[in-house]
Design a protein around this motif. Structure first.
Motif, PDB file in Angstrom:
ATOM      1  N   VAL A  19      -8.443   5.387  -7.205  1.00  0.00           N
ATOM      2  CA  VAL A  19      -7.991   6.350  -8.503  1.00  0.00           C
ATOM      3  C   VAL A  19      -7.767   5.695  -9.910  1.00  0.00           C
ATOM      4  O   VAL A  19      -8.324   4.238  -9.823  1.00  0.00           O
ATOM      5  CB  VAL A  19      -6.227   6.524  -8.107  1.00  0.00           C
ATOM      6  N   SER A  20      -7.880   6.233 -10.827  1.00  0.00           N
ATOM      7  CA  SER A  20      -7.606   5.867 -12.206  1.00  0.00           C
ATOM      8  C   SER A  20      -6.543   5.055 -12.627  1.00  0.00           C
ATOM      9  O   SER A  20      -6.464   4.544 -13.749  1.00  0.00           O
ATOM     10  CB  SER A  20      -8.635   6.677 -13.126  1.00  0.00           C
ATOM     11  N   VAL A  21      -5.342   5.676 -12.135  1.00  0.00           N
ATOM     12  CA  VAL A  21      -3.940   5.344 -12.833  1.00  0.00           C
ATOM     13  C   VAL A  21      -3.674   4.012 -11.829  1.00  0.00           C
ATOM     14  O   VAL A  21      -4.062   3.617 -10.919  1.00  0.00           O
ATOM     15  CB  VAL A  21      -2.938   6.550 -12.537  1.00  0.00           C
ATOM     16  N   PRO A  22      -2.525   3.236 -12.755  1.00  0.00           N
ATOM     17  CA  PRO A  22      -2.220   1.853 -12.254  1.00  0.00           C
ATOM     18  C   PRO A  22      -1.222   2.236 -10.843  1.00  0.00           C
ATOM     19  O   PRO A  22      -0.548   3.258 -10.780  1.00  0.00           O
ATOM     20  CB  PRO A  22      -1.791   1.191 -13.306  1.00  0.00           C
ATOM     21  N   LEU A  23      -1.584   1.196  -9.929  1.00  0.00           N
ATOM     22  CA  LEU A  23      -0.867   1.107  -8.859  1.00  0.00           C
ATOM     23  C   LEU A  23       0.161  -0.110  -8.848  1.00  0.00           C
ATOM     24  O   LEU A  23      -0.591  -1.262  -9.127  1.00  0.00           O
ATOM     25  CB  LEU A  23      -1.524   1.121  -7.638  1.00  0.00           C
ATOM     26  N   LEU A  24       1.396   0.055  -8.902  1.00  0.00           N
ATOM     27  CA  LEU A  24       2.219  -1.186  -8.996  1.00  0.00           C
ATOM     28  C   LEU A  24       2.593  -1.752  -7.720  1.00  0.00           C
ATOM     29  O   LEU A  24       3.242  -1.106  -6.800  1.00  0.00           O
ATOM     30  CB  LEU A  24       3.799  -0.651  -9.873  1.00  0.00           C
ATOM     31  N   HIS A  25       2.103  -2.921  -7.577  1.00  0.00           N
ATOM     32  CA  HIS A  25       2.112  -3.830  -6.435  1.00  0.00           C
ATOM     33  C   HIS A  25       3.461  -4.330  -6.039  1.00  0.00           C
ATOM     34  O   HIS A  25       4.000  -5.116  -6.980  1.00  0.00           O
ATOM     35  CB  HIS A  25       0.913  -4.700  -6.252  1.00  0.00           C
ATOM     36  N   ILE A  26       4.077  -4.130  -4.928  1.00  0.00           N
ATOM     37  CA  ILE A  26       5.460  -4.441  -4.742  1.00  0.00           C
ATOM     38  C   ILE A  26       5.517  -6.069  -4.683  1.00  0.00           C
ATOM     39  O   ILE A  26       6.238  -6.461  -5.027  1.00  0.00           O
ATOM     40  CB  ILE A  26       6.027  -3.959  -3.478  1.00  0.00           C
ATOM     41  N   ALA A  27       4.575  -6.718  -4.103  1.00  0.00           N
ATOM     42  CA  ALA A  27       4.483  -8.295  -3.931  1.00  0.00           C
ATOM     43  C   ALA A  27       4.525  -8.876  -5.263  1.00  0.00           C
ATOM     44  O   ALA A  27       4.996 -10.007  -5.595  1.00  0.00           O
ATOM     45  CB  ALA A  27       3.436  -8.600  -2.879  1.00  0.00           C
ATOM     46  N   ASP A  28       3.725  -7.999  -6.312  1.00  0.00           N
ATOM     47  CA  ASP A  28       3.506  -8.804  -7.675  1.00  0.00           C
ATOM     48  C   ASP A  28       4.986  -8.526  -8.050  1.00  0.00           C
ATOM     49  O   ASP A  28       5.398  -9.805  -8.902  1.00  0.00           O
ATOM     50  CB  ASP A  28       2.571  -7.963  -8.616  1.00  0.00           C
ATOM     51  N   VAL A  29       5.707  -7.591  -8.152  1.00  0.00           N
ATOM     52  CA  VAL A  29       7.069  -7.503  -8.484  1.00  0.00           C
ATOM     53  C   VAL A  29       7.999  -8.518  -8.199  1.00  0.00           C
ATOM     54  O   VAL A  29       8.685  -9.402  -8.736  1.00  0.00           O
ATOM     55  CB  VAL A  29       7.592  -6.044  -8.479  1.00  0.00           C
ATOM     56  N   ALA A  30       7.927  -9.002  -6.792  1.00  0.00           N
ATOM     57  CA  ALA A  30       8.762  -9.561  -6.298  1.00  0.00           C
ATOM     58  C   ALA A  30       8.353 -11.010  -6.788  1.00  0.00           C
ATOM     59  O   ALA A  30       9.356 -11.644  -7.023  1.00  0.00           O
ATOM     60  CB  ALA A  30       8.692  -9.746  -4.741  1.00  0.00           C
TER      61      ALA A  30
END
Length: 230
Positions: free
Chosen positions: A97-108
């Motif tokens: 996809v061309s829209v960003p995916l917010l990765h849950i591990a990065d947030v943690a």
């Protein structure tokens, strides 16, 4: 406000929490009548579970990519996968996809660093605790040391998630079991505990742990709101 695309239904118990947390946060930031602009693609988790147990991760990846593309076509400007385990295919989804995916591990990891944590215990499904996609991302990308429970504790944690929490069942016996697992992770040097399954927050609360808990459901939802509001 940008549109959030939520890939959920894994299970719907935690997806409902995502919806509640996201809208509560938007209302708190923008006023009492405000709510989130969002789309939800909700899987039948029984099909997901069957493929997980069969080890058919290729089929699961294709399903996740299809969901992401449908959400993008529907107008989603940010994607979130409302489960830790299915971040196993997060890179493949992002590439499709061309829209960003917010990765849950990065947030943690960002929140752990902000709290000065260097070594954390990881609780989740057996897939999350045993496969390298989650632990390696925390270690290689973020420099965190991650400790997981022993084999018997991993089996107990996984069973409680799939037999109870995804069905909305919360018992004191299972809470006690998680308390004991957390205590052993702390004995192994964990300075904090990552609740690396989006259902665990239904069972475990801060008072159940002698070290800080990092609830990935709440952290992920909050980070998504921050991104779409700006």
């Amino acid at each position: 406000m940008k549109m959030i695309g939520m890939i959920g239904g894994m299970s719907w118990e935690s997806s409902a929490e995502y919806y509640r947390l996201i809208n509560r946060d938007v209302r708190g930031r923008l006023g009492p009548t405000a709510s989130a602009r969002c789309l939800l693609w909700s899987f039948d988790f029984s099909e997901i579970e069957r493929l997980q147990n069969a080890g058919d991760w290729n089929a699961l990846t294709a399903m996740m990519i299809d969901a992401a593309r449908r959400l993008e076509a529907g107008g989603a400007e940010l994607l979130i996968i409302c489960t830790n385990t299915m971040h196993l295919m997060a890179d493949a989804v992002q590439a499709a996809v061309s829209v960003p995916l917010l990765h849950i591990a990065d947030v943690a990891a960002d929140r752990l660093h902000a709290a000065g944590i260097e070594k954390a215990g990881l609780l989740g499904t057996a897939f999350t605790m045993e496969k390298d996609f989650y632990r390696d991302r925390l270690a290689a990308r973020h420099g965190l040391s991650v400790v997981v429970p022993g084999a018997e504790d991993r089996a107990v944690a996984h069973r409680i998630i799939y037999d109870e929490l995804v069905a909305g069942v919360v018992t004191e016996a299972s809470r006690d079991a998680y308390r004991a697992i957390i205590a052993r992770l702390v004995d192994a040097g964990a300075e904090a505990i990552i609740l690396g399954c989006t259902e665990i927050m239904l069972l475990v609360q801060p008072e159940d742990s002698p070290v800080p808990l990092f609830d990935t459901t709440t952290l992920h939802a909050t980070a998504a709101v921050e991104m779409v509001i700006g």
